[in-house]
Design a protein around this motif. Structure first.
Motif, PDB file in Angstrom:
ATOM      1  N   ALA A 119     -30.856  36.622  60.827  1.00 14.75           N
ATOM      2  CA  ALA A 119     -31.601  35.446  60.365  1.00 14.75           C
ATOM      3  C   ALA A 119     -31.530  34.259  61.312  1.00 14.75           C
ATOM      4  CB  ALA A 119     -31.086  35.028  58.978  1.00 14.75           C
ATOM      5  N   GLY A 120     -30.516  34.242  62.191  1.00 18.31           N
ATOM      6  CA  GLY A 120     -30.320  33.105  63.078  1.00 18.31           C
ATOM      7  C   GLY A 120     -31.540  32.709  63.889  1.00 18.31           C
ATOM      8  N   PRO A 121     -32.241  33.662  64.508  1.00 15.59           N
ATOM      9  CA  PRO A 121     -33.414  33.296  65.295  1.00 15.59           C
ATOM     10  C   PRO A 121     -34.536  32.654  64.481  1.00 15.59           C
ATOM     11  CG  PRO A 121     -32.638  35.486  65.902  1.00 15.59           C
ATOM     12  CD  PRO A 121     -31.887  35.077  64.671  1.00 15.59           C
ATOM     13  N   HIS A 122     -34.427  32.758  63.156  1.00 15.24           N
ATOM     14  CA  HIS A 122     -35.442  32.172  62.270  1.00 15.24           C
ATOM     15  C   HIS A 122     -34.986  30.842  61.668  1.00 15.24           C
ATOM     16  CE1 HIS A 122     -37.701  35.959  62.457  1.00 15.24           C
ATOM     17  NE2 HIS A 122     -36.513  36.558  62.358  1.00 15.24           N
ATOM     18  N   GLY A 123     -33.865  30.322  62.165  1.00 16.36           N
ATOM     19  CA  GLY A 123     -33.394  29.020  61.693  1.00 16.36           C
ATOM     20  C   GLY A 123     -32.634  29.060  60.384  1.00 16.36           C
ATOM     21  N   VAL A 124     -32.172  30.243  59.982  1.00 13.38           N
ATOM     22  CA  VAL A 124     -31.470  30.404  58.703  1.00 13.38           C
ATOM     23  C   VAL A 124     -30.011  30.759  58.985  1.00 13.38           C
ATOM     24  CG1 VAL A 124     -31.345  31.721  56.559  1.00 13.38           C
ATOM     25  CG2 VAL A 124     -33.577  31.132  57.543  1.00 13.38           C
ATOM     26  N   ARG A 125     -29.099  30.090  58.280  1.00 16.73           N
ATOM     27  CA  ARG A 125     -27.667  30.345  58.448  1.00 16.73           C
ATOM     28  C   ARG A 125     -27.124  31.183  57.289  1.00 16.73           C
ATOM     29  NH1 ARG A 125     -24.297  26.419  57.920  1.00 16.73           N
ATOM     30  NH2 ARG A 125     -25.596  24.840  56.925  1.00 16.73           N
ATOM     31  N   VAL A 126     -26.144  32.030  57.601  1.00 20.34           N
ATOM     32  CA  VAL A 126     -25.443  32.822  56.583  1.00 20.34           C
ATOM     33  C   VAL A 126     -23.950  32.690  56.867  1.00 20.34           C
ATOM     34  CG1 VAL A 126     -25.232  35.052  55.430  1.00 20.34           C
ATOM     35  CG2 VAL A 126     -27.388  34.444  56.580  1.00 20.34           C
ATOM     36  N   VAL A 127     -23.202  32.195  55.889  1.00 23.26           N
ATOM     37  CA  VAL A 127     -21.797  31.864  56.065  1.00 23.26           C
ATOM     38  C   VAL A 127     -20.997  32.383  54.872  1.00 23.26           C
ATOM     39  CG1 VAL A 127     -20.184  29.994  56.618  1.00 23.26           C
ATOM     40  CG2 VAL A 127     -22.604  29.713  57.123  1.00 23.26           C
ATOM     41  N   SER A 128     -19.717  32.658  55.094  1.00 17.13           N
ATOM     42  CA  SER A 128     -18.816  33.019  53.996  1.00 17.13           C
ATOM     43  C   SER A 128     -17.755  31.939  53.807  1.00 17.13           C
ATOM     44  CB  SER A 128     -18.104  34.352  54.275  1.00 17.13           C
ATOM     45  OG  SER A 128     -18.995  35.427  54.173  1.00 17.13           O
ATOM     46  N   LEU A 129     -17.351  31.756  52.568  1.00 12.69           N
ATOM     47  CA  LEU A 129     -16.255  30.871  52.212  1.00 12.69           C
ATOM     48  C   LEU A 129     -15.237  31.714  51.450  1.00 12.69           C
ATOM     49  CD1 LEU A 129     -16.618  27.345  50.535  1.00 12.69           C
ATOM     50  CD2 LEU A 129     -14.766  28.904  50.025  1.00 12.69           C
ATOM     51  N   ALA A 130     -14.009  31.735  51.948  1.00 14.82           N
ATOM     52  CA  ALA A 130     -12.972  32.590  51.357  1.00 14.82           C
ATOM     53  C   ALA A 130     -11.890  31.756  50.679  1.00 14.82           C
ATOM     54  CB  ALA A 130     -12.353  33.485  52.425  1.00 14.82           C
ATOM     55  N   PRO A 131     -11.899  31.665  49.364  1.00 15.65           N
ATOM     56  CA  PRO A 131     -10.831  30.941  48.657  1.00 15.65           C
ATOM     57  C   PRO A 131      -9.539  31.744  48.642  1.00 15.65           C
ATOM     58  CG  PRO A 131     -12.837  31.145  47.318  1.00 15.65           C
ATOM     59  CD  PRO A 131     -12.938  32.124  48.445  1.00 15.65           C
TER      60      PRO A 131
END
Length: 260
Positions: free
Chosen positions: A176-188
């Motif tokens: 998705a990065g080349p399309h300007g979209v971010r994907v991230v994880s948050l680990a509690p």
């Protein structure tokens, strides 16, 4: 630093309790429009919606089981109709399942954990990305766990699902990065929620827990919710394809502070 999310359209799965509740409220406070997804207990989702609206925000609720692909599609279609799409997705729906060693667990119960934690997150992310990619903006935030990294005896389905979700995050971010979209994880790490009350309400178990946390305190829902808002905001605009741990240092393995 501007963490405001005014006008952003956000969906939080599992948003009616625990970490999902905290994240929903924090997003509303930051100015986002918040869709609170729930599987059961509509009164809890309605209460969160009411809190957001009382504070001057905008919110809606939607019942859907994230393991039901048709229900997930209907939920996103509802957001299309009501808000014209989505900007932010938080995949928070999850369970840990019953404790059992791998050779003794029920295969159906094991599979159910993966269906909710991993396949459910995939289904929701798929629908979100199908909308975010054409608009060339958006953020998907996956709530994983310290157990994407730390083994946990008796919970092989949970650890497998969270490790899988971490790699899904990396792969989707690459796509998705080349399309300007971010994907991230948050680990509690260890966070004080109703689901683990048996631990933090018992002095002996709390003493053991503190031996695993360098900051010497249990985390609060707000610790996770504030980080979620930051990662979803433009302040984290150059962060993608990685996991941010909110764990008081648990993944720093404090048992090794005196050497191996």
């Amino acid at each position: 630093m501007d963490l405001k999310l005014a006008g952003k359209r956000a969906l939080v799965t599992g948003g009616s309790s625990g970490l999902g509740e905290g994240i929903s409220l924090a997003l509303g406070k930051a100015g986002a429009k918040v869709a609170v997804n729930y599987r059961s207990h509509p009164e809890a989702a309605d209460a969160i919606k009411g809190q957001i609206e009382t504070a001057g925000g905008e919110a809606t609720t939607f019942q859907a089981d994230v393991t039901d692909s048709a229900g997930v599609a209907a939920m996103f279609a509802h957001l299309d109709s009501q808000w014209g799409g989505i900007d932010l997705l938080v995949n928070c729906a999850g369970i840990d399942g019953p404790r059992a060693d791998s050779w003794e667990c029920d295969p159906d119960q094991w599979r159910r954990v993966l269906e909710i934690n991993l396949i459910g997150a995939f289904s929701c992310s798929r629908e979100a990305l199908r909308r975010m990619i054409p608009q060339k903006s958006g953020v998907v935030l996956n709530i994983t766990s310290v157990h994407e990294k730390i083994a946990w005896s008796g919970y092989s389905a949970y650890t497998a699902s969270k490790a899988g979700l971490s790699m899904l995050t990396k792969t989707m971010a690459q796509e998705a990065g080349p399309h300007g979209v971010r994907v991230v994880s948050l680990a509690p790490g260890a966070i004080r929620t109703p689901i683990n009350k048996s631990v933090w309400s018992d002095p002996a178990q709390m003493k053991d827990l503190m031996s695993k946390i360098p900051l010497d305190r249990i985390g609060e829902v707000d610790d996770v919710a504030k980080m979620a808002v930051m990662l979803l905001s433009d302040a984290a605009g150059y962060v993608t394809g990685t996991t941010v741990f909110v764990d008081g240092g648990m993944t720093d393995y404090p048992s090794f502070e005196q050497g191996g």
